[in-house]
Motif scaffolding. Structure first.
Motif, PDB file in Angstrom:
ATOM      1  N   THR A 148       0.835  -1.206   0.000  1.00 31.41           N
ATOM      2  CA  THR A 148       0.000   0.000   0.000  1.00 31.41           C
ATOM      3  C   THR A 148       0.867   1.252   0.000  1.00 31.41           C
ATOM      4  OG1 THR A 148      -1.798  -1.145   1.146  1.00 31.41           O
ATOM      5  CG2 THR A 148      -1.781   1.271   1.271  1.00 31.41           C
ATOM      6  N   VAL A 149       1.870   1.286   0.855  1.00 27.16           N
ATOM      7  CA  VAL A 149       2.773   2.440   0.911  1.00 27.16           C
ATOM      8  C   VAL A 149       3.466   2.618  -0.439  1.00 27.16           C
ATOM      9  CG1 VAL A 149       4.882   3.380   1.968  1.00 27.16           C
ATOM     10  CG2 VAL A 149       3.143   2.288   3.408  1.00 27.16           C
ATOM     11  N   PHE A 150       3.933   1.529  -1.022  1.00 21.01           N
ATOM     12  CA  PHE A 150       4.610   1.600  -2.318  1.00 21.01           C
ATOM     13  C   PHE A 150       3.668   2.124  -3.403  1.00 21.01           C
ATOM     14  CE2 PHE A 150       6.027  -0.230  -6.360  1.00 21.01           C
ATOM     15  CZ  PHE A 150       7.312   0.288  -6.416  1.00 21.01           C
ATOM     16  N   LYS A 151       2.421   1.630  -3.424  1.00 23.51           N
ATOM     17  CA  LYS A 151       1.444   2.095  -4.419  1.00 23.51           C
ATOM     18  C   LYS A 151       1.123   3.570  -4.237  1.00 23.51           C
ATOM     19  CE  LYS A 151      -0.899  -2.314  -5.136  1.00 23.51           C
ATOM     20  NZ  LYS A 151      -2.102  -3.087  -4.847  1.00 23.51           N
ATOM     21  N   GLU A 152       0.990   4.003  -2.980  1.00 23.76           N
ATOM     22  CA  GLU A 152       0.631   5.390  -2.686  1.00 23.76           C
ATOM     23  C   GLU A 152       1.781   6.360  -2.924  1.00 23.76           C
ATOM     24  OE1 GLU A 152      -0.574   5.417   1.404  1.00 23.76           O
ATOM     25  OE2 GLU A 152      -2.515   4.480   0.988  1.00 23.76           O
ATOM     26  N   ARG A 153       3.011   5.952  -2.529  1.00 25.70           N
ATOM     27  CA  ARG A 153       4.111   6.917  -2.479  1.00 25.70           C
ATOM     28  C   ARG A 153       5.406   6.441  -3.128  1.00 25.70           C
ATOM     29  NH1 ARG A 153       4.679   9.078   3.357  1.00 25.70           N
ATOM     30  NH2 ARG A 153       5.957  10.584   2.270  1.00 25.70           N
ATOM     31  N   GLY A 154       5.405   5.236  -3.680  1.00 28.73           N
ATOM     32  CA  GLY A 154       6.611   4.725  -4.310  1.00 28.73           C
ATOM     33  C   GLY A 154       7.676   4.330  -3.292  1.00 28.73           C
ATOM     34  N   VAL A 155       8.887   4.108  -3.790  1.00 26.49           N
ATOM     35  CA  VAL A 155       9.990   3.700  -2.932  1.00 26.49           C
ATOM     36  C   VAL A 155      10.256   4.768  -1.872  1.00 26.49           C
ATOM     37  CG1 VAL A 155      12.465   3.180  -2.865  1.00 26.49           C
ATOM     38  CG2 VAL A 155      11.049   2.240  -4.685  1.00 26.49           C
TER      39      VAL A 155
END
Length: 174
Positions: A148-155
């Protein structure tokens, strides 16, 4: 006598697992107090978490993720510190070696810190269906939150707050 590298890592992990028994509830209360919109005292935050968000077990939300952050941190920091201060290798002063080792470990474990924070700050849904283990483990697990964090804000989202975390560890190593 001296411990082997693997013995040091194992004993460090046992120490971290034990320390997290205390650290997890205090982290949960601290983080929820920090984001509270009201003028609640720390004790009132504790009461809210235990009475309206899942009982005393609520204080251990994120325990596994906290352990998953702390054990790799210890496994990186301690051997690197010893290597850097060793006269046979870099021969750095202990404080300089500690600073570098702490920053390195903090950097590599920041994604787990981000996931742990999100996990701890998630509000308890009082809906019985949402509280079932099958549902909550799918949406609140380490991998799911990481995705979820990766989808929302990337690396970059997985390393949010990383500079501050590394600076804090740099000063802690001195």
């Amino acid at each position: 006598g001296d411990l082997t590298l693997s013995q040091e890592i194992i004993t460090s992990c046992i120490g971290e697992i034990t320390a997290c028994i205390i650290r997890c509830p205090t982290e949960n209360v601290k983080q929820n107090a920090q984001i509270s919109n009201s003028k609640q005292t720390t004790y009132q935050v504790l009461q809210n978490l235990t009475k309206s968000q899942g009982g005393w077990a609520r204080l251990y939300r994120g325990y596994f993720t906290l352990v998953c952050r702390e054990c790799p941190f210890a496994a990186i920091q301690m051997p690197l510190w010893q290597y850097l201060k060793s006269p046979n290798h870099w021969n750095l002063p202990g404080s300089v070696a500690g600073c570098f080792a702490g920053v390195t470990a903090a950097f590599f474990t920041t994604p787990l810190d981000v996931i742990k924070t999100r996990q701890m700050l998630a509000r308890q849904d009082n809906n019985k269906e949402a509280n079932s283990k099958a549902v909550s483990s799918k949406k609140d697990g380490i991998v799911s939150i990481g995705r979820t964090v990766f989808k929302e804000r990337g690396v970059g989202g997985l390393f949010a707050g990383g500079y501050v975390r590394c600076m804090w560890r740099a000063f802690g190593g001195l």
